[in-house]
Design a protein around this motif. Sequence first.
Motif, PDB file in Angstrom:
ATOM      1  N   LEU A 282      26.679 -31.942  52.023  1.00  0.00           N
ATOM      2  CA  LEU A 282      28.011 -31.405  52.312  1.00  0.00           C
ATOM      3  C   LEU A 282      27.866 -30.046  52.993  1.00  0.00           C
ATOM      4  O   LEU A 282      27.050 -29.226  52.588  1.00  0.00           O
ATOM      5  N   THR A 283      28.674 -29.839  54.025  1.00  0.00           N
ATOM      6  CA  THR A 283      28.644 -28.592  54.791  1.00  0.00           C
ATOM      7  C   THR A 283      30.075 -28.122  55.050  1.00  0.00           C
ATOM      8  O   THR A 283      31.035 -28.770  54.625  1.00  0.00           O
ATOM      9  N   GLY A 284      30.186 -27.048  55.797  1.00  0.00           N
ATOM     10  CA  GLY A 284      31.493 -26.506  56.145  1.00  0.00           C
ATOM     11  C   GLY A 284      32.382 -27.465  56.895  1.00  0.00           C
ATOM     12  O   GLY A 284      33.602 -27.276  56.934  1.00  0.00           O
ATOM     13  N   SER A 285      31.825 -28.500  57.489  1.00  0.00           N
ATOM     14  CA  SER A 285      32.653 -29.489  58.194  1.00  0.00           C
ATOM     15  C   SER A 285      33.133 -30.609  57.271  1.00  0.00           C
ATOM     16  O   SER A 285      33.925 -31.458  57.691  1.00  0.00           O
ATOM     17  N   SER A 286      32.696 -30.602  56.028  1.00  0.00           N
ATOM     18  CA  SER A 286      33.108 -31.634  55.067  1.00  0.00           C
ATOM     19  C   SER A 286      34.581 -31.450  54.699  1.00  0.00           C
ATOM     20  O   SER A 286      35.086 -30.329  54.665  1.00  0.00           O
TER      21      SER A 286
ATOM     22  N   SER B 180      26.438 -17.509  47.443  1.00  0.00           N
ATOM     23  CA  SER B 180      24.982 -17.524  47.484  1.00  0.00           C
ATOM     24  C   SER B 180      24.447 -16.253  48.129  1.00  0.00           C
ATOM     25  O   SER B 180      25.036 -15.730  49.072  1.00  0.00           O
ATOM     26  N   LYS B 181      23.327 -15.789  47.621  1.00  0.00           N
ATOM     27  CA  LYS B 181      22.674 -14.619  48.204  1.00  0.00           C
ATOM     28  C   LYS B 181      22.155 -14.932  49.596  1.00  0.00           C
ATOM     29  O   LYS B 181      22.169 -14.102  50.476  1.00  0.00           O
ATOM     30  N   ARG B 182      21.681 -16.150  49.764  1.00  0.00           N
ATOM     31  CA  ARG B 182      21.125 -16.570  51.043  1.00  0.00           C
ATOM     32  C   ARG B 182      21.868 -17.822  51.514  1.00  0.00           C
ATOM     33  O   ARG B 182      21.872 -18.830  50.839  1.00  0.00           O
ATOM     34  N   GLN B 183      22.506 -17.703  52.659  1.00  0.00           N
ATOM     35  CA  GLN B 183      23.238 -18.842  53.195  1.00  0.00           C
ATOM     36  C   GLN B 183      22.336 -19.631  54.128  1.00  0.00           C
ATOM     37  O   GLN B 183      21.667 -19.071  54.984  1.00  0.00           O
ATOM     38  N   ILE B 184      22.349 -20.947  53.957  1.00  0.00           N
ATOM     39  CA  ILE B 184      21.554 -21.836  54.785  1.00  0.00           C
ATOM     40  C   ILE B 184      22.524 -22.700  55.587  1.00  0.00           C
ATOM     41  O   ILE B 184      23.521 -23.188  55.055  1.00  0.00           O
ATOM     42  N   PHE B 185      22.192 -22.885  56.861  1.00  0.00           N
ATOM     43  CA  PHE B 185      23.072 -23.631  57.752  1.00  0.00           C
ATOM     44  C   PHE B 185      22.420 -24.931  58.200  1.00  0.00           C
ATOM     45  O   PHE B 185      21.202 -25.013  58.351  1.00  0.00           O
TER      46      PHE B 185
ATOM     47  N   ILE C 130      27.644 -24.034  57.200  1.00  0.00           N
ATOM     48  CA  ILE C 130      27.024 -23.600  55.954  1.00  0.00           C
ATOM     49  C   ILE C 130      26.902 -24.770  54.979  1.00  0.00           C
ATOM     50  O   ILE C 130      27.794 -25.613  54.881  1.00  0.00           O
ATOM     51  N   ILE C 131      25.779 -24.839  54.294  1.00  0.00           N
ATOM     52  CA  ILE C 131      25.550 -25.878  53.291  1.00  0.00           C
ATOM     53  C   ILE C 131      26.260 -25.476  51.999  1.00  0.00           C
ATOM     54  O   ILE C 131      26.183 -24.332  51.567  1.00  0.00           O
TER      55      ILE C 131
END
Length: 111
Positions: free
Chosen positions: A5-9, A25-30, A35-36
């Motif tokens: 799931l991501t920001g487009s979900s 989250s401290k660290r955002q992963i894309f 964004i996840i």
Amino acid sequence: MPFILTGSSVVKCPHGGIVNHISRSKRQIFLHNEIIWMKSDMYLIFGCPQNCRQVFWLTASSSLFIDGDPILNHISYGATKFGSEHQGVTQIISYQTKETEESFAAKFKKK
């Protein structure tokens, strides 16, 4: 294989309210510039006629973690609440289908 799931979900409460993701989250992963979604992030509901206000994810990935936090996938199960009152379960309407947990993990480990 579960999809991430991501920001487009698009996720809704059982009454049609839209779930909005707020990253904590401290660290955002894309993934593909989106964004996840992580289990520990905040998920607020807007537009519900039955007062659903927040999602609490009961299940998440059992194999993909970022900094110890599981990511959400298309088979994750979320409960909607208003205060302490349970309102229903989430409906995952749409999600990206380009990347599974396994394919993303393989790419992520190479970095």
